[in-house]
Design a protein around this motif. Sequence first.
Motif, PDB file in Angstrom:
ATOM      1  N   LYS A 196       5.632 -37.986  20.982  1.00  0.00           N
ATOM      2  CA  LYS A 196       6.982 -37.752  20.471  1.00  0.00           C
ATOM      3  C   LYS A 196       6.985 -36.845  19.245  1.00  0.00           C
ATOM      4  CE  LYS A 196      11.172 -40.015  19.017  1.00  0.00           C
ATOM      5  NZ  LYS A 196      11.918 -41.246  18.906  1.00  0.00           N
ATOM      6  N   TYR A 197       6.060 -37.064  18.333  1.00  0.00           N
ATOM      7  CA  TYR A 197       6.040 -36.291  17.087  1.00  0.00           C
ATOM      8  C   TYR A 197       5.112 -35.081  17.147  1.00  0.00           C
ATOM      9  CZ  TYR A 197       8.769 -40.046  15.140  1.00  0.00           C
ATOM     10  OH  TYR A 197       9.764 -40.954  14.907  1.00  0.00           O
ATOM     11  N   LYS A 198       4.498 -34.867  18.317  1.00  0.00           N
ATOM     12  CA  LYS A 198       3.620 -33.720  18.546  1.00  0.00           C
ATOM     13  C   LYS A 198       2.517 -33.624  17.491  1.00  0.00           C
ATOM     14  CE  LYS A 198       7.124 -31.028  20.992  1.00  0.00           C
ATOM     15  NZ  LYS A 198       7.746 -32.182  21.542  1.00  0.00           N
ATOM     16  N   TRP A 199       1.893 -34.791  17.230  1.00  0.00           N
ATOM     17  CA  TRP A 199       0.766 -34.815  16.309  1.00  0.00           C
ATOM     18  C   TRP A 199      -0.444 -34.200  16.987  1.00  0.00           C
ATOM     19  CZ3 TRP A 199       1.080 -40.628  14.538  1.00  0.00           C
ATOM     20  CH2 TRP A 199       2.132 -40.771  13.635  1.00  0.00           C
ATOM     21  N   ASP A 200      -1.328 -33.667  16.182  1.00  0.00           N
ATOM     22  CA  ASP A 200      -2.593 -33.137  16.671  1.00  0.00           C
ATOM     23  C   ASP A 200      -3.393 -34.270  17.311  1.00  0.00           C
ATOM     24  OD1 ASP A 200      -4.722 -31.232  16.928  1.00  0.00           O
ATOM     25  OD2 ASP A 200      -5.685 -32.213  15.211  1.00  0.00           O
ATOM     26  N   LYS A 201      -4.019 -33.988  18.440  1.00  0.00           N
ATOM     27  CA  LYS A 201      -4.791 -35.022  19.128  1.00  0.00           C
ATOM     28  C   LYS A 201      -5.962 -35.521  18.283  1.00  0.00           C
ATOM     29  CE  LYS A 201      -3.440 -33.838  23.815  1.00  0.00           C
ATOM     30  NZ  LYS A 201      -2.079 -33.978  23.457  1.00  0.00           N
ATOM     31  N   GLY A 202      -6.495 -34.661  17.437  1.00  0.00           N
ATOM     32  CA  GLY A 202      -7.567 -35.071  16.529  1.00  0.00           C
ATOM     33  C   GLY A 202      -7.079 -36.096  15.519  1.00  0.00           C
TER      34      GLY A 202
ATOM     35  N   GLY B 133      -4.572 -38.152  16.067  1.00  0.00           N
ATOM     36  CA  GLY B 133      -4.393 -39.372  16.858  1.00  0.00           C
ATOM     37  C   GLY B 133      -5.705 -40.095  17.090  1.00  0.00           C
ATOM     38  N   PHE B 134      -6.749 -39.335  17.383  1.00  0.00           N
ATOM     39  CA  PHE B 134      -8.071 -39.947  17.573  1.00  0.00           C
ATOM     40  C   PHE B 134      -8.557 -40.577  16.275  1.00  0.00           C
ATOM     41  CE2 PHE B 134     -12.743 -39.673  17.597  1.00  0.00           C
ATOM     42  CZ  PHE B 134     -13.003 -40.479  18.697  1.00  0.00           C
ATOM     43  N   GLN B 135      -8.293 -39.918  15.165  1.00  0.00           N
ATOM     44  CA  GLN B 135      -8.675 -40.451  13.856  1.00  0.00           C
ATOM     45  C   GLN B 135      -7.966 -41.791  13.607  1.00  0.00           C
ATOM     46  OE1 GLN B 135      -7.380 -37.943  10.636  1.00  0.00           O
ATOM     47  NE2 GLN B 135      -9.012 -38.647   9.290  1.00  0.00           N
ATOM     48  N   LEU B 136      -6.683 -41.873  13.906  1.00  0.00           N
ATOM     49  CA  LEU B 136      -5.951 -43.126  13.733  1.00  0.00           C
ATOM     50  C   LEU B 136      -6.515 -44.211  14.644  1.00  0.00           C
ATOM     51  CD1 LEU B 136      -2.236 -41.936  13.458  1.00  0.00           C
ATOM     52  CD2 LEU B 136      -3.846 -42.458  11.619  1.00  0.00           C
ATOM     53  N   PHE B 137      -6.890 -43.831  15.858  1.00  0.00           N
ATOM     54  CA  PHE B 137      -7.482 -44.800  16.782  1.00  0.00           C
ATOM     55  C   PHE B 137      -8.790 -45.356  16.235  1.00  0.00           C
ATOM     56  CE2 PHE B 137     -10.201 -45.940  20.375  1.00  0.00           C
ATOM     57  CZ  PHE B 137      -9.383 -46.879  21.014  1.00  0.00           C
ATOM     58  N   VAL B 138      -9.633 -44.481  15.703  1.00  0.00           N
ATOM     59  CA  VAL B 138     -10.915 -44.919  15.140  1.00  0.00           C
ATOM     60  C   VAL B 138     -10.685 -45.848  13.946  1.00  0.00           C
ATOM     61  CG1 VAL B 138     -13.014 -44.135  13.955  1.00  0.00           C
ATOM     62  CG2 VAL B 138     -12.221 -42.946  16.005  1.00  0.00           C
ATOM     63  N   TYR B 139      -9.690 -45.523  13.107  1.00  0.00           N
ATOM     64  CA  TYR B 139      -9.384 -46.397  11.972  1.00  0.00           C
ATOM     65  C   TYR B 139      -8.963 -47.785  12.435  1.00  0.00           C
ATOM     66  CZ  TYR B 139      -9.518 -42.459   8.718  1.00  0.00           C
ATOM     67  OH  TYR B 139      -9.914 -41.392   7.957  1.00  0.00           O
ATOM     68  N   SER B 140      -8.352 -47.879  13.598  1.00  0.00           N
ATOM     69  CA  SER B 140      -7.918 -49.188  14.095  1.00  0.00           C
ATOM     70  C   SER B 140      -9.094 -50.060  14.500  1.00  0.00           C
ATOM     71  CB  SER B 140      -6.964 -49.024  15.278  1.00  0.00           C
ATOM     72  OG  SER B 140      -7.654 -48.647  16.452  1.00  0.00           O
TER      73      SER B 140
END
Length: 91
Positions: free
Chosen positions: A60-66, A68-75
Motif C-alpha cells: 500500500k505504501y510502496k515501501w522498498d522491499k529491502g 520490508g525485509f529489514q522490518l521482518f528480520v527485526y520481528s
Amino acid sequence: MLNTFRIISLIEGLSYLILLFIAMPIKYLGENPYPVKIVGMAHGVLFIFFAIALFITISKYKWDKGFGFQLFVYSLIPFGAIVIERKIKSL
C-alpha cells in the motif's frame, strides 16, 4: 493500514517477549509445559497476522522491499518491535 500494522507489530512483539521471558522459564524451571503451548500458539497466530499486515503495508505504501525485509528480520529478535516502531516513525 499503517496504524493497524503498528498495533499488530507491538502485540506480536509483546507476545514474543511473554513467550521468551515468562512461558519458557515456567517450562524449564517450573517443569510446566502448558504456558509455552498456549502462548506459543497465540504468538504463532500473531506472527502470521504480522507477516500479512507487513506485506499489505509494503504494497500500500510502496515501501522498498529491502526495508520490508529489514522490518521482518527485526520481528525475529526480542525487543524488535521497538526497533520497528522507531523505523516507522522515522519515515
